[in-house]
Scaffold this motif. Structure first.
Motif, PDB file in Angstrom:
ATOM      1  N   THR A  65      17.759  32.778  56.743  1.00 62.39           N
ATOM      2  CA  THR A  65      17.934  31.531  56.006  1.00 62.39           C
ATOM      3  C   THR A  65      18.772  30.510  56.756  1.00 62.39           C
ATOM      4  OG1 THR A  65      19.868  32.444  54.867  1.00 62.39           O
ATOM      5  CG2 THR A  65      17.729  32.736  53.802  1.00 62.39           C
ATOM      6  N   ARG A  66      19.746  30.950  57.535  1.00 62.00           N
ATOM      7  CA  ARG A  66      20.636  30.042  58.247  1.00 62.00           C
ATOM      8  C   ARG A  66      19.972  29.557  59.532  1.00 62.00           C
ATOM      9  NH1 ARG A  66      26.140  32.623  59.908  1.00 62.00           N
ATOM     10  NH2 ARG A  66      26.714  32.135  57.751  1.00 62.00           N
ATOM     11  N   GLU A 272      30.093  34.831  55.473  1.00 66.83           N
ATOM     12  CA  GLU A 272      29.457  34.118  54.362  1.00 66.83           C
ATOM     13  C   GLU A 272      29.957  32.683  54.235  1.00 66.83           C
ATOM     14  OE1 GLU A 272      29.823  36.175  50.726  1.00 66.83           O
ATOM     15  OE2 GLU A 272      28.726  37.959  51.387  1.00 66.83           O
ATOM     16  N   LYS A 273      31.228  32.430  54.583  1.00 68.13           N
ATOM     17  CA  LYS A 273      31.804  31.100  54.458  1.00 68.13           C
ATOM     18  C   LYS A 273      31.703  30.286  55.748  1.00 68.13           C
ATOM     19  CE  LYS A 273      35.164  32.429  50.919  1.00 68.13           C
ATOM     20  NZ  LYS A 273      36.607  32.456  50.531  1.00 68.13           N
ATOM     21  N   GLY A 274      31.051  30.857  56.757  1.00 66.51           N
ATOM     22  CA  GLY A 274      30.934  30.192  58.041  1.00 66.51           C
ATOM     23  C   GLY A 274      29.558  29.615  58.282  1.00 66.51           C
ATOM     24  N   VAL A 275      29.451  28.864  59.383  1.00 69.38           N
ATOM     25  CA  VAL A 275      28.189  28.196  59.696  1.00 69.38           C
ATOM     26  C   VAL A 275      27.496  28.791  60.920  1.00 69.38           C
ATOM     27  CG1 VAL A 275      28.797  26.019  58.602  1.00 69.38           C
ATOM     28  CG2 VAL A 275      29.441  26.408  60.996  1.00 69.38           C
ATOM     29  N   GLY A 276      28.049  29.870  61.477  1.00 65.56           N
ATOM     30  CA  GLY A 276      27.353  30.580  62.539  1.00 65.56           C
ATOM     31  C   GLY A 276      27.473  29.982  63.924  1.00 65.56           C
ATOM     32  N   GLY A 284      24.706  37.944  66.951  1.00 57.84           N
ATOM     33  CA  GLY A 284      25.030  37.715  68.353  1.00 57.84           C
ATOM     34  C   GLY A 284      24.693  36.347  68.886  1.00 57.84           C
ATOM     35  N   GLU A 285      24.064  35.487  68.079  1.00 53.44           N
ATOM     36  CA  GLU A 285      23.596  34.208  68.623  1.00 53.44           C
ATOM     37  C   GLU A 285      24.729  33.220  68.850  1.00 53.44           C
ATOM     38  OE1 GLU A 285      21.183  30.194  67.651  1.00 53.44           O
ATOM     39  OE2 GLU A 285      21.981  31.465  66.070  1.00 53.44           O
TER      40      GLU A 285
END
Length: 323
Positions: A65-66, A272-276, A284-285
């Motif tokens: 989803t992200r 969950e509260k982060g944007v990756g 790992g991205e």
């Protein structure tokens, strides 16, 4: 790698931004505005065509989803804009506005970086607003907390010159010595002399600190912005001293350490509260390394004749160092 985080104009950021109370503390306003801006840009990138490799990476990392952070950020050389950002120039002539900027120097960052940091922060604001000057710049030095009940607290925990950041017994950053502050102030004086900044101001200075600071300046502060915490009473000695020295007293609801490292790591992380943007928790991205906030700047442009805030926002810069 340098990370430049921006909130964009929070006055036009949608109901979730506009409806926040005006008395919200700066650290809460900054983090909630960053999250709102990141979410809006992630949503836009989800609805746009994405690069196949990025979508594949997200799938392989267990996140269907992200969107990949590469789809909504922009990298140029060793600098990453989070999110990809385009300036929002003011709509009326420059003389129609009062532009106030507050620059937060953060704890545990060497003072010898501030010349470059200050110019970088001002350049970002000028570019954002499409202007060449600022009416008032207030600088917040780390470790200073104004105590309305004890004016003598100004002199506590002062360091020896060139000692660098220090901590008190409870782990908080101690105030810097006056000479270190003056060295940083010289950069601001230079910007004033170039007519980029019309007036300079300080934050959390009581009588004791002002009396030591003022004689060493070439350009005296026109404003002293203090946090009176739960009360609204400015101590009379400071009122009298400021009047004598021609300094305007303003109050605020900011905190000195406006963006702690842990908070930034959470916002940018893979949880969950982060944007990756940062990797972790099996994903790992994202980028790998330790993130360290360097400085934060807040800007506000008010239309003089209407008293309307047309533009308000934050920039924050952090360094990402490989683990």
């Amino acid at each position: 790698m340098k990370l430049i985080l921006s909130t964009s104009n929070i006055m036009s950021g949608g109901p979730s931004v506009i409806r926040r109370p005006t008395f919200e503390k700066s650290n809460t306003e900054l983090t909630s505005s960053l999250r709102a801006n990141f979410a809006a840009n992630q949503s836009s990138s989800s609805n746009a065509p994405t690069h196949h490799s990025h979508s594949l990476d997200s799938t392989l990392n267990g996140d269907c989803t992200r969107p990949s952070f590469r789809d909504w950020t922009a990298q140029e050389g060793d600098t990453l804009q989070i999110p990809a950002h385009a300036p929002s120039p003011l709509t009326e002539p420059r003389e129609a506005y009062d532009i106030t900027v507050k620059l937060f120097y953060l704890p545990n960052i060497p003072a010898n970086r501030r010349c470059i940091q200050t110019r970088e922060a001002i350049d970002l604001v000028l570019r954002e607003l499409g202007t060449t000057s600022i009416d008032l710049l207030i600088v917040s030095f780390p470790g200073i907390s104004f105590d309305a009940d004890d004016e003598d607290s100004d002199s506590e925990f002062e360091q020896s010159p060139s000692s660098g950041p220090a901590s008190t017994e409870d782990g908080e950053t101690a105030p810097e010595d006056i000479e270190t502050m003056i060295t940083s102030w010289r950069t601001l004086e230079g910007l004033h002399e170039q007519k980029i900044i019309a007036k300079l101001g300080v934050a959390e200075f009581g009588c004791q600190r002002l009396s030591k600071f003022l004689p060493k300046t070439r350009v005296r502060p026109s404003v002293d912005q203090i946090n009176v915490r739960d009360c609204c009473v400015v101590p009379k000695p400071l009122i009298l001293y400021a009047k004598k020295e021609g300094i305007e007293l303003l109050t605020h609801n900011d905190c000195t350490n406006v963006l702690p490292r842990g908070t930034l790591r959470e916002i940018l992380g893979a949880g969950e509260k982060g944007v990756g943007v940062l990797s972790g928790e099996g994903r790992g991205e994202g980028l790998k390394g330790d993130v360290e906030p360097q400085w934060v700047v807040k800007y506000t442009a008010v239309v003089k004749d209407r008293g309307v805030v047309e533009s308000k926002g934050y920039f924050a810069v952090a360094e990402l160092r490989e683990a």
